[in-house]
Design an enzyme around this catalytic site. Structure first.
Site, short mmCIF file in Angstrom:
data_model
loop_
_atom_site.label_atom_id
_atom_site.label_comp_id
_atom_site.label_asym_id
_atom_site.label_seq_id
_atom_site.Cartn_x
_atom_site.Cartn_y
_atom_site.Cartn_z
CD GLU A 19 -10.60 -1.70 -2.79
OE1 GLU A 19 -11.35 -2.68 -2.86
OE2 GLU A 19 -9.86 -1.48 -1.80
CG HIS A 39 -14.89 0.94 -0.62
ND1 HIS A 39 -13.76 0.34 -0.14
CD2 HIS A 39 -15.03 0.51 -1.90
CE1 HIS A 39 -13.22 -0.41 -1.09
NE2 HIS A 39 -13.98 -0.33 -2.17
CE LYS A 97 -6.11 2.09 4.93
NZ LYS A 97 -6.35 2.44 3.52
CE LYS A 157 -3.73 -2.09 2.75
NZ LYS A 157 -4.86 -2.36 1.86
N GLY A 189 -8.09 -7.53 3.51
CA GLY A 189 -9.18 -8.06 4.34
C GLY A 189 -9.32 -7.34 5.67
N GLY A 190 -8.86 -6.09 5.71
CA GLY A 190 -9.03 -5.31 6.94
C GLY A 190 -8.07 -5.70 8.06
NE ARG A 241 -8.08 -9.43 -5.39
CZ ARG A 241 -9.16 -8.91 -4.85
NH1 ARG A 241 -10.33 -9.05 -5.43
NH2 ARG A 241 -9.11 -8.23 -3.73
CG HIS A 254 -12.29 -2.34 8.01
ND1 HIS A 254 -12.65 -1.02 7.83
CD2 HIS A 254 -11.73 -2.41 9.24
CE1 HIS A 254 -12.32 -0.33 8.91
NE2 HIS A 254 -11.77 -1.14 9.78
#
Ligand code: ADP
Length: 662
Positions: free
Chosen positions: A278, A211, A161, A119, A167-168, A300, A238
């Protein structure tokens, strides 16, 4: 048309494997499935042209073992591998290995996956490409004191983060400076355990966030298009719960800004195939073109891709296959338009009453309403195992406008009957009617705020209990002597259990198909009870309201399962194995006892016959299933208390034997 593949292998399972197979088949492409021990008889194996066993049930020994999957592709002559989502879909090492084996990976290049894999690096890359990113710190320094200073600079609340996150996991919201150190430690610990990488970034926590993500597609000829946005703000911990396209409240200006940024992001890494950018948007007021920021890119196909398919009419898997085979994108940007509105709800085997704990077990019954799109990888009789994601299906609807599509979603959810395991169907149905969501005014915190209302487990309706009692007792309202002879008596005590509670009731049978259930808060008075193959109907109460339910009856080890689906609610009841008085006294090892209420369809024994232990003496039929009646011992038959065609009650003594002579 550009030549496509002749045969592909799908390195996945469940609904996405089935989804890919469907499109491949339509395109005339042969398919190879792979499967673990637990999936030996699963739907994706049945659907594929060929299937290769790749190992034991745990994913680490099967679906994540790249070498075995590549070997399966080479053995079967598949030219390309579709990874689905999850598993190996975003693993650049796997992509390298697939290509080294001379095969095609149906997805982006390993480099593109690497560029977006972490990220922090992805945010840097996007910032350089001129895409807005969430303000924060995404550098290399990880000393707690330094990160605390950065948090202060960004301004609370902040979000910690894991850079390797998904997956949160490894994510912590921190409201106050004094909580930062603890939150950092626990996020890093979780990230270490989940991803083997404790490295974190710090972001401004966007309050009332939405989101919103953009589907992009690129080919190997330098073309990149977007297929508009999806709103995935309905989340729990999430995790996405219901998704829709397009996003409510999206203005033309905001859409142009967001899709423009997404295309720029994909172009920055020369992206090929299906991908999703996102964004997080400020949902505290109307959407603004300067109020959205890049969060991450998923390289993906995504779980929620069907809502995009429904509004664009484009089959995204078909595009994936074409692009991987080297073809240019079939459409240019001006050819892609939005028609109507679509929703997807994720139906899971999980128990909302127990904090959404995933449940395992057999899907004794799985029935979808005749209309609508249900992407699933399971069918009646399949097991939800502890090895994989407990998703049962994606319930997908489309309509000319949001209101129509949403009403359809509620209707489709209400018409879905799953027996045997707990599901989140009632929760999803409540969510689809939640006023804030219906109004299109919501953010990612909606579910958490409304959780108590959304999961309020209303009591089991007494009408459900009444119908279950009739079905559990095996009463046939068409029997001419109902209430007289067939059952010997007009009152039946019945003890059912549902959701860990016992329901002790008495069912009395009147003349002309009338029945009354008493013992609950209010008696339930039914008339004109009619039972079909899978449907029971009656007139209820003094108003003679017509009610009808779908049902199944399945014998289980714990007793008879009676699942009643009415008014959008499924209630599973179990009739505990309570043999009648006679049977309780009768010794099962010395008599043949009816295992359930049903009909004797064949009988081949008479008093005085000498039989062998294990010899078949007859057949009874109940719930459309035949059960053999078998001699429990070798000896001489004393009495036969039934005849062909007779209805017998659960626990009735059918055949007795003489006392042992020898
Ligand atoms: P993961 O990769 O673990 O799924 P994401 O970065 O995609 O993590 O974030 C998951 C969800 O967390 C988002 O959909 C959003 O609801 C929430 N979230 C992420 N970043 C922020 C932020 N800066 N402020 C508020 N919520 C956020």
């Amino acid at each position: 048309m550009h030549a496509c593949f002749k045969k592909i292998l799908i390195a996945n399972r469940g609904e996405i494997a089935c989804r890919v197979i469907r499109t491949a088949r339509r395109m005339g492409i042969e398919t190879v499935a792979v499967y673990s021990d637990a999936d030996r008889n699963s739907l994706h194996v049945e659907m594929a042209d060929e299937a290769v066993h790749i190992g034991p049930s745990p994913v680490g020994e099967s679906y994540l073992v790249g070498e075995r999957i590549i070997a399966a592709a080479l053995e079967t002559g598949a030219e390309a591998i579709h990874p689905g989502y999850g598993f190996l879909s975003e693993n650049p090492g796997f992509v390298d290995a697939v290509e080294a084996a001379g095969l095609t990976f149906i997805g982006p290049s390993a480099d593109a996956i690497r560029a977006m894999g972490l990220k922090d690096a992805a945010k840097d890359l996007m910032q350089k490409a001129g895409v807005p990113v969430v303000p924060g710190y995404q550098g290399n320094r990880q000393e707690p004191e330094f990160l605390a200073e950065e948090a202060e600079r960004i301004g609370y609340p902040v979000l910690i983060k894991a850079r390797a996150g998904g997956g949160g996991k490894g994510m912590r919201k921190v409201e106050r400076a004094q909580d930062f150190a603890d939150a950092l430690r626990s996020a890093a610990r979780e990230a270490s355990a989940a991803f083997g990488d404790p490295h974190v970034l710090i972001e401004k926590f966007i309050t009332a966030p939405r989101h919103i993500e953009v589907q992009v597609f690129g080919d190997s000829h330098g073309n990149v298009v977007h297929l508009f946005e999806r709103d995935c703000s309905l989340q729990r911990r999430h995790q996405k719960v219901i998704e829709e396209a397009p996003a409510p409240g999206m203005s033309a200006e905001m859409r142009a800004a967001m899709t423009g940024a997404a295309v720029k992001a994909a172009e920055a890494i020369a992206y090929r195939g299906a991908g999703t950018i996102e964004f997080i948007a400020d949902g505290s007021g109307p959407l603004r073109p300067d109020g959205f920021w890049f969060m991450e890119m998923n390289t993906r196909l995504q779980v929620e891709h069907p809502v995009t398919e429904m509004i664009t009419g484009i089959d995204l898997v078909e595009w994936q296959l074409l692009v991987a085979a080297g073809a240019p994108l079939p459409f240019a940007q001006p050819d892609i338009a939005i028609t109507g509105h679509a929703f997807e709800a994720r139906l899971y085997a999980e128990d909302p009453a127990r904090d959404f704990i995933p449940v395992t077990g057999r899907l004794e019954h799985l029935e979808f309403p005749p209309e609508g799109r249900f992407d699933t990888g399971v069918r009646t009789g399949d097991a939800i195992t502890p090895f994989y994601d407990p998703m049962i299906a994606k319930v997908i609807t489309h309509g000319p406008d949001r209101e129509t599509a949403l009403v359809r979603l509620s209707t489709m959810l209400d018409g879905t009957h799953v027996a045997g395991t707990a599901t989140n169907a009632a929760f999803l149905s409540a969510l689809s009617r939640q006023p804030g969501f219906v109004a299109g005014a919501f953010d990612t915190g909606l579910i958490e705020r409304e959780l108590a209302d959304l999961t309020a487990a209303a009591a089991v309706p007494e009408e459900h209990v009444a119908l279950a009692a009739i079905l559990a007792l095996g009463i046939d309202p068409d029997m001419p002597h109902l209430g007289w002879r067939a059952y010997g008596e007009a009152f039946h005590d019945v003890r059912l259990s549902a959701r860990d509670r016992a329901y002790e009731r008495c069912l009395s049978l009147g003349k002309n198909g009338g029945m009354t259930l008493s013992g609950g808060a209010e008696p339930v008075v039914l008339e004109n009870v009619a039972i079909g193959k899978a449907e029971i109907s009656a007139r209820l109460g003094p108003a003679r309201k017509q009610i009808s339910a779908r049902f199944v009856r399945v014998p289980q080890a714990s007793g008879l399962l009676v699942s009643v689906h009415m008014n959008g609610r499924t209630e599973d009841f179990v009739l505990a194995d309570q043999r009648s008085g006679a049977a309780a006294e009768a010794d099962e090892s010395r008599a043949v006892i009816a295992p359930m209420t049903g009909t004797i369809v064949q009988l081949s024994v008479s008093a005085g016959d000498v039989v062998e232990a294990g010899q078949k003496l007859g057949v009874m039929e109940a719930m459309k299933m035949e059960t053999a009646l078998v001699a429990p011992l070798s000896g001489r038959v004393a009495t036969v208390d039934c005849a062909e065609g007779a209805t017998v009650s659960d626990g009735a003594v059918l055949v007795t034997f003489e006392e042992e002579a020898s």
